[in-house]
Every structure is written in structure tokens, then in C-alpha cells.
Design an enzyme around this catalytic site. Structure first.
Site, short mmCIF file in Angstrom:
data_model
loop_
_atom_site.label_atom_id
_atom_site.label_comp_id
_atom_site.label_asym_id
_atom_site.label_seq_id
_atom_site.Cartn_x
_atom_site.Cartn_y
_atom_site.Cartn_z
N GLU A 26 4.53 -15.28 4.57
CA GLU A 26 3.90 -16.54 5.71
C GLU A 26 3.14 -17.51 4.72
OE1 GLU A 26 3.40 -14.82 9.97
OE2 GLU A 26 2.38 -13.62 8.51
N GLU A 32 6.14 -6.33 9.85
CA GLU A 32 5.26 -6.34 10.90
C GLU A 32 5.58 -5.40 11.95
OE1 GLU A 32 3.96 -10.39 8.96
OE2 GLU A 32 5.61 -9.28 9.13
N1 T1G Z 1 -3.28 -3.97 4.06
C1 T1G Z 1 -4.21 -2.79 3.67
N2 T1G Z 1 -3.79 -1.80 2.86
C2 T1G Z 1 -2.68 -1.86 2.09
C3 T1G Z 1 -1.71 -2.72 2.72
C4 T1G Z 1 -2.25 -3.85 3.58
N3 T1G Z 1 -1.29 -4.65 4.07
N4 T1G Z 1 -0.52 -2.44 1.95
C5 T1G Z 1 -0.74 -1.31 1.09
N5 T1G Z 1 -1.99 -0.98 1.42
C6 T1G Z 1 -2.86 0.17 0.54
C7 T1G Z 1 -2.14 1.58 0.94
O1 T1G Z 1 -2.75 2.21 2.17
C8 T1G Z 1 -2.47 2.37 -0.27
O2 T1G Z 1 -3.69 2.81 -0.24
C9 T1G Z 1 -2.46 1.18 -1.44
O3 T1G Z 1 -2.49 -0.03 -0.72
C10 T1G Z 1 -1.06 1.50 -2.09
O4 T1G Z 1 0.13 1.19 -1.07
C11 T1G Z 1 -0.53 -11.87 10.44
C12 T1G Z 1 -0.35 -9.10 10.74
C13 T1G Z 1 3.15 -3.15 -0.41
C14 T1G Z 1 5.25 -2.03 -0.42
O5 T1G Z 1 3.31 -4.16 6.23
O6 T1G Z 1 4.69 -1.87 2.76
O7 T1G Z 1 0.76 -9.31 7.52
O8 T1G Z 1 -3.48 5.05 0.05
O9 T1G Z 1 0.77 3.67 -1.38
O10 T1G Z 1 4.47 2.56 -2.42
O11 T1G Z 1 1.73 -11.66 10.01
O12 T1G Z 1 2.20 -0.70 0.67
O13 T1G Z 1 -3.82 4.02 -2.23
O14 T1G Z 1 -5.79 4.25 -0.28
O15 T1G Z 1 2.23 1.89 -0.03
O16 T1G Z 1 3.44 0.67 -4.05
C15 T1G Z 1 2.42 -6.75 6.92
C16 T1G Z 1 2.25 -2.89 3.84
C17 T1G Z 1 1.12 -6.47 7.21
C18 T1G Z 1 3.22 -4.15 3.94
C19 T1G Z 1 3.36 -1.04 -1.87
N6 T1G Z 1 2.66 -6.15 5.55
N7 T1G Z 1 2.58 -2.26 2.61
O17 T1G Z 1 4.01 0.05 -1.75
O18 T1G Z 1 1.92 1.37 -2.28
S1 T1G Z 1 0.72 -7.13 8.91
C20 T1G Z 1 2.88 -4.75 5.39
C21 T1G Z 1 3.70 -1.66 1.92
C22 T1G Z 1 0.81 -8.63 8.68
C23 T1G Z 1 0.67 -10.99 9.61
C24 T1G Z 1 0.58 -9.63 9.82
C25 T1G Z 1 3.32 -1.07 0.55
C26 T1G Z 1 3.70 -1.95 -0.42
P1 T1G Z 1 -4.31 4.00 -0.76
P2 T1G Z 1 1.46 2.16 -1.14
P3 T1G Z 1 3.44 1.31 -2.62
#
Ligand code: T1G
Length: 687
Positions: free
Chosen positions: A106, A126
Site C-alpha cells: 500500500e 491480509e
Molecule cells: N508484523 C510483525 N512481525 C512480523 C511481521 C509483521 N507484519 N512479519 C513478520 N514478522 C516477524 C515474525 O513474527 C518473525 O518473528 C520474524 O518477523 C520473521 O518472520 C493496513 C493491516 C515477510 C514473508 O501479512 O508473510 O499490512 O518469530 O519467520 O519466513 O493493510 O514474515 O523471529 O520473533 O515469517 O523470512 C500484512 C506477514 C500485515 C506479512 C518473511 N503483512 N509476514 O518470512 O520470516 S497486515 C503480512 C510474512 C497489513 C494493512 C494491513 C513473512 C515474510 P520471530 P518469518 P520469513
């Protein structure tokens, strides 16, 4: 210190985010981005802006750990941030690497231009958190990438690669080489372009949908099965419909309303809980941080049957050579033939190239020579589920496997410590319980024996990531976590048949609950004869009676259901007849069975078994149990897993329901003290 820093390169302001591990758009990042854009607007010397991130990835979305906390609502919120970026009077270029996900995409969509390295991924996942893109994504994405692609990306949550994004107009330029350098060069190219291309003002890609509004219902119909039970996919479709039907300013209002409705729902809480539960599962408590994994260069697999073949494919697909051993040539040929066929089927779906199939199969070494396993660093036994057979195999392995080799069993139920005791190196023995089909199912139960060495565990967990499995540590008990909880469910389901329920009723309740299938459909798929004593003359229960007359399930077109040539189930009069015979034989009075009773006796008892597993220390944490059931048995993720669901249902209600049914649960049933204690103390398992 703000995670956002700025510096000038000639007349380009470079805005850099450094918020490891994934540049989540937490409050400090949001604040820093707005300040940076205001700095650019205020500085006449600045002619263009580049937004780039350090570390593994561009912004991977909003900070999920802030959800439900005041920080999530701290100003500026993400909608304000993206609008401020788009309103910048200088061209803003997003320089993308890694995963521009959710709020990250976004932000990129609010930039006037997007450049990306070819390995980058762009997506709005999301919906996998029970949400929708809530910072203008459902309004800007269709305007930039078209309505069909926006529907696909938003309602499924699946990302697209940078090349595909470029083809769709979502990325303006693919960058080979140094991303920052080329992004700055690109900013120079566009710095004088006016008017600035604002995604929110684009309209040309909405026309197709205006002329053919039927595409929304077409999309709904095409995905009805996939979206069954989930709230969020439909909300994503409705938000994109608003993008087509309304001006931007009204569309974002609709988006916000739909977003807030989802955010306050139980499904979003369950799916966000699961996001972290899945990541927590890989952490092993009580192990020294610096435990080094063993080096796994070649894997050995004993048995080329369905499981052995599927297990081998995981390693071959990850580029790890496999030596697969069988006892007879025809069995070996059959097994390797099935593997090739499975790969070719994947290639036919465009998920692999023929070259990749060749590479994977090229790493396979089929042999009848058991001693060939001496060259392997990890050996996985996938032979017949019988303790004597397992012990015999491990005894032989002990003699030929090299020192330091990890010896693993794919047993689904049996005692790993007993298997380990048949070797002189129990510290090198571990359970690696794959789920069928092993090359598809994501779950891997890593069974920690009493003597399993820490580095063996760490190796197993790291290897699981490499072969794209979600690994969960389980202790040694009958059936470990998943199958152990399956036992009370199947037991009660069978008892309910005797008391008056039908296979169709029990299965309907489970399917309506959100399971992919019910206990009896699952038994027919897996095989009613699994674990059967194979003696047709010995008929002690309904299952024996079915097996004795060859009703082994789908593979025999008859089990608890009859199956047509398309494997569609239909109720069986023969099965009903057998059930009534047993009712008479056991003197059970038939009675009306309510759906609620089925829930209480088949699902509440599962929760109770989960609590007994925690009590016994056979699972590290309740969320691990949820990961097992969601990835291993299709428990609906929007209910968060059995333990999270129990907390949502209310532990006092679960205990009360079990006590109400206790007389019917059988003499072996044991109510978990932990469950009762938590219910009485008003505590929860997962939060
Ligand atoms: N927020 C907080 N922590 C996050 C995070 C996030 N978005 N994404 C990853 N982490 C932490 C995760 O818990 C882990 O922590 C570490 O980072 C590494 O992640 C308004 C509301 C990016 C593809 O859904 O898909 O935006 O365990 O083990 O395999 O529209 O993480 O080490 O303590 O998964 O290399 C939308 C979510 C949010 C993406 C990387 N975004 N993340 O994968 O590492 S909603 C997502 C992922 C939003 C808006 C809305 C994956 C990754 P720890 P990992 P990875």
C-alpha cells in the site's frame, strides 16, 4: 532513534527504513515516513524521493504485533501515511526488494513510481490474517493492476513475482544490479514529470469491470469452495466492488468500514494468533541458543511406498540427494515411478519445469543395497507400522550408518524410545512424522525421544524449514500430538453411531464446523483397514464388520459410504444394517442425537486430550497443538486450532459439556485436571 533515516544524493532524498526483521510498519516507522515526506516537500533542493528498506525486505506490512494495542491506533495511522506520500509534490519512487506485503504494498502503491529487483514479491496477504488491505490497497490496487488481478491477489492473499507485477503495470521498472543506485537514476529520469501519476486518480483499469460487473460473481463462484467458512475473502471482493462503483474518497470509506468489521471479528483474532503460533512452533524451549545443527548432505529413505516416496520428494525438491532403499526391484521401480509421475503432474500444472523435474529425479539413487545407506547423514525409515519390523530395521541401521548420522522413524504412533533402544546410539534417534501425502502436507511432527541429542533436534527443525515444512516438537506418547487427539474423536464418533447417529450426521456437523471432511469420510479416505487385524472371522466392532466384507473405504468404492466412479459418497444401507446389528448385539437403545452432543463428544474430548498432552509435557505449548491440527488435519484456521477455539468457546463451557456427556464417553475417558483447573481459574490455554 527513528527507524527511518534520510540523506540526500544530489537532488534526490533517499528515505531508508531500518526496522528488522521485516521493516514492519510500526508506529515509529509510520511517524518517520511522514516526517521524511514533509522534509522533501519543505526542501526546494529536493526534486525527487526514493523510499528503500535495509535488511531482508521492503516493508512487509503493518506491525501485526501492534494489533489490538494502542500503538495500532497511534497517529499517524497507515491510511494517513499513504495519503501523505501520494500528496508529496515531488515524485516518490518505491525501491522494492524482498516482500512488499500488505501495508508495504500500500505504501508502494501510494508512491508515484515502483521499481523492483526481479526476485521481489508483491502481495496483499491480509486475508490470511482475516483482514483486507486497510490503507487504500483495495482501492489503489485495482486502479493500477486491474480488477481481476486485484481480486486474485486480495481474496487469496497470494503474492505475485516482480516480473508478473511488471507485466501487470504494478511495477514500472525491473532493476538488475544495485537497487538503490538504479532507483536514484530512475528518480532522476522522472523528477520533472508532471502531473505526478497518482494511483488513486487512475480509472482506466476499472472500465473493464464497469462494463462487465458480472466478474465479481464469477470470481465468487469460481472460489466458493476455497473460501468456504472464511469471512475475509468476501469482504475483500466487496471492497474492490466499491473501488469500481464509487469515487476513491468514498471507496476508502467503505474499505475502512469493512476493515474494522473484520478486525473486531473472531476469525481475524484466530488467524492473527495463528500467524505467530506457526512461527513460535519452530522455537525449542530449554535448548542452548548456540546448538549447532549437523551437516546433512545426503538423505537415506528406507521404503519406497507412498510415504517413502513422498518423503524423498521433499528432499529432492530442496536439492538434497536421496538414497532410497527397497527390498525388491518391482517395489523399487513402482515407488520411483510414482515419484516421477507426481513430479510430472506438478509440472503439468505449471508449478515446475521439466528441467526441474529432471534435476530432482537426477538426485535420486534407488537401490536394493541396504549398506548404501552408510553414506547418508540422515536416514528416515518409512516401513510397515510394526514395532518388531522397526526394531529390526534400526538394529541393522546401527551397524552400517556412519557415526553422527541421524536415524529417524516416520512412525505415526509407535514409541520412539523403544525404537531408539534397539540401537547403541539412542541420542541420534528422532521421530520425523510426515503426513500423507508427504510431498504435499506442510506438517512435520518432530518426536523428541528421552535421549535425543539437542543438535539432532535443531537439525530436524532447520531441515524442516529447508524442505518447506512447518515442524512441531512432540514428546513420546501413543500417537504423539495429532493422532493422539484423533483417537477420542474417532472413538466417540463410533459410539455415536451405535447410539443413534448416522455417519452422514456426524460428518455433516464436522463439515459445517469447517473441517474439510468428517471422521467417517476421513476414515474412508485413509482406509478403514488401517490398523485392522486382517482376520475376517474376528468381528468385534463395526469397523471389523466393514473390513470383513471388503468395505475398506474409497479404494474399494465402499466403506462407511458407497462411492461412485467419481468417488462421490452416498449413504449405505448395508452400513446402516451393520450398525443396527451391533446396536442389538450390544443392547444399545437407539435415541435422537443432537448436533451439539456430537460437538461435545467429538470436539470437546479432543480439547481435553490436548490438555492431557500439555499436562504430560508431550507438547511445548498449546499453540503447537493448534499448528498440528491446522496443518495436519485441516482444522479451519479461522477457528485458530482446537486449543484457541476452546478458549473462544470458553473452558467452563467445555468442562460442563464434557461432564454432561461423561457417562457416555466410556470407562477409559479421563477428564484433564489442567483443563478443569484453568476453567475454574478463568484462565485460557492460548492467551
Ligand atoms: N508484523 C510483525 N512481525 C512480523 C511481521 C509483521 N507484519 N512479519 C513478520 N514478522 C516477524 C515474525 O513474527 C518473525 O518473528 C520474524 O518477523 C520473521 O518472520 C493496513 C493491516 C515477510 C514473508 O501479512 O508473510 O499490512 O518469530 O519467520 O519466513 O493493510 O514474515 O523471529 O520473533 O515469517 O523470512 C500484512 C506477514 C500485515 C506479512 C518473511 N503483512 N509476514 O518470512 O520470516 S497486515 C503480512 C510474512 C497489513 C494493512 C494491513 C513473512 C515474510 P520471530 P518469518 P520469513
Amino acid at each position: 532513534m527513528s527507524p527511518i533515516s534520510t540523506h540526500r544524493h544530489d537532488d534526490v532524498l533517499i528515505v531508508t527504513s531500518n526496522n528488522p526483521p521485516v521493516n514492519a510498519l510500526g508506529h515509529a516507522v509510520r511517524e518517520g515516513l511522514v516526517k521524511a515526506i514533509e522534509e522533501a516537500d519543505a526542501d526546494e533542493a529536493v526534486k525527487a524521493v526514493v523510499i528503500i528498506a535495509q535488511g531482508q525486505t521492503f516493508f512487509a506490512g503493518a506491525d501485526i504485533s501492534e494489533f489490538g494495542t494502542p500503538k495500532a491506533f497511534a497517529q499517524p495511522m497507515l491510511p494517513q501515511v499513504v495519503d501523505r506520500i501520494e500528496a508529496c509534490t515531488k515524485p516518490v519512487v518505491a525501491a522494492i526488494h524482498g516482500t512488499a506485503f500488505g501495508g508495504g504494498l500500500e505504501v508502494a502503491l501510494a508512491c508515484h513510481y515502483r521499481v523492483a529487483v526481479p526476485s521481489a514479491k508483491l502481495g496483499v496477504p491480509e486475508v490470511k490474517l482475516g483482514l483486507l488491505p486497510g490503507a487504500g490497497g483495495t482501492q489503489r490496487l485495482p486502479r493500477v493492476a486491474g480488477v481481476r488481478r486485484a481480486l486474485e491477489m486480495a481474496a487469496t492473499g497470494n503474492p505475485v513475482g516482480a516480473k508478473e507485477a511488471y507485466a501487470a503495470g504494478l511495477v514500472d521498472k525491473l532493476i538488475e544490479g544495485d537497487l538503490l543506485q538504479h532507483a536514484v537514476a530512475y528518480a532522476h529520469e522522472v523528477k520533472d514529470t508532471r502531473p505526478l501519476p497518482k494511483s488513486s486518480e487512475r480509472d482506466e483499469k476499472l472500465r473493464e469491470a464497469r462494463e462487465n460487473p458480472g466478474i465479481f460473481d464469477e470470481f465468487r463462484k469460481a472460489n466458493a469452495k476455497k473460501f468456504r467458512g472464511f469471512d475475509a475473502p468476501e469482504f475483500n471482493v466487496r471492497a474492490i466492488e466499491a473501488a469500481v462503483a464509487k469515487p476513491y474518497s468514498e471507496g476508502v470509506t467503505t474499505e475502512r468500514q469493512l476493515f474494522m468489521e473484520l478486525m473486531s471479528g473472531t476469525q481475524a483474532k484466530a488467524q492473527q494468533y495463528f500467524f505467530f503460533a506457526e512461527r513460535k512452533a519452530s522455537k525449542i524451549e530449554g535448548l542452548p541458543e548456540d546448538t549447532k545443527p549437523r551437516d546433512i548432505r545426503r538423505v537415506g529413505v528406507i521404503g519406497a511406498g507412498t510415504m517413502g516416496g513422498g518423503i524423498s520428494m521433499n528432499f529432492l525438491s530442496a536439492g538434497i540427494p536421496v538414497t532410497i532403499v527397497e527390498m525388491a526391484q518391482d517395489a523399487l521401480d513402482r515407488g520411483t515411478g510414482v515419484m516421477l509421475k507426481n513430479y510430472q503432474a506438478t509440472a503439468a500444472k505449471g508449478k515446475m519445469t521439466a528441467e526441474q523435474v529432471g534435476q530432482a529425479m537426477g538426485l535420486l539413487k534407488p537401490t536394493l543395497d541396504f549398506d548404501a545407506l552408510s553414506e547418508c547423514d540422515l536416514i528416515i525409515e518409512a516401513v510397515f507400522e510394526n514395532m518388531d519390523v522397526k526394531k529390526e530395521v534400526f538394529g541393522r541401521l546401527d551397524k552400517i550408518a556412519k557415526p553422527g548420522a541421524i536415524l529417524a522413524s516416520n512412525t505415526s504412533y509407535l514409541n520412539i524410545d523403544e525404537i531408539a533402544a534397539s540401537t547403541s546410539r539412542p541420542q541420534d534417534v528422532v521421530g520425523l512424522h510426515f503426513f500423507s501425502p508427504a510431498n504435499v502436507m506442510k506438517l512435520l511432527e518432530v518426536v523428541r525421544g528421552a535421549k535425543t541429542a539437542p543438535d539432532v533436534l535443531v537439525t530436524a527443525m532447520q531441515l524442516a524449514k529447508k524442505i518447506r515444512k512447518v515442524a512441531v516438537v512432540a514428546g513420546v506418547c501413543y500417537g504423539f500430538i495429532g493422532n493422539r487427539m484423533l483417537i477420542p474423536r474417532q472413538t466417540q464418533a463410533m459410539r455415536l453411531l451405535l447410539e443413534g447417529a448416522t455417519p452422514e450426521q456426524v460428518d455433516r456437523v464436522h463439515v459445517e464446523f469447517g473441517m474439510p471432511m468428517g471422521p467417517f469420510q476421513m476414515a474412508d479416505l485413509a482406509g478403514v483397514d488401517i490398523g485392522w487385524h486382517r482376520d475376517p472371522s474376528r468381528i468385534e466392532n463395526i469397523r471389523d464388520a466393514l473390513c470383513a466384507i471388503d468395505r475398506w473405504g474409497q479404494k474399494k468404492s465402499a466403506g462407511f459410504y458407497d462411492y461412485d466412479e467419481k468417488r462421490r459418497p452416498s449413504p449405505s444401507a448395508k452400513v446402516q444394517e451393520i450398525i443396527e446389528e451391533f446396536r442389538t448385539r450390544e443392547g444399545v437403545q437407539e435415541r435422537e442425537i443432537s448436533d451439539q452432543e456430537i460437538i461435545e463428544r467429538t470436539l470437546y474430548t479432543m480439547v481435553n486430550e490436548g490438555a492431557l498432552i500439555l499436562e504430560g509435557g508431550f507438547a511445548q505449548r498449546a499453540s503447537d497443538i493448534d499448528v498440528v491440527w491446522i496443518y495436519g488435519y485441516g482444522w479451519p484456521v479461522y477457528r485458530g486450532g482446537p486449543m484457541f477455539w476452546a478458549d473462544t468457546e470458553g473452558l467452563p463451557k467445555i468442562v460442563e459439556g464434557i461432564r454432561r456427556q461423561q457417562e457416555r464417553l466410556g470407562v477409559d475417558f479421563k477428564l484433564s485436571e489442567l483443563l478443569v483447573r484453568k476453567a475454574e481459574a478463568g484462565e485460557k490455554f492460548t492467551r
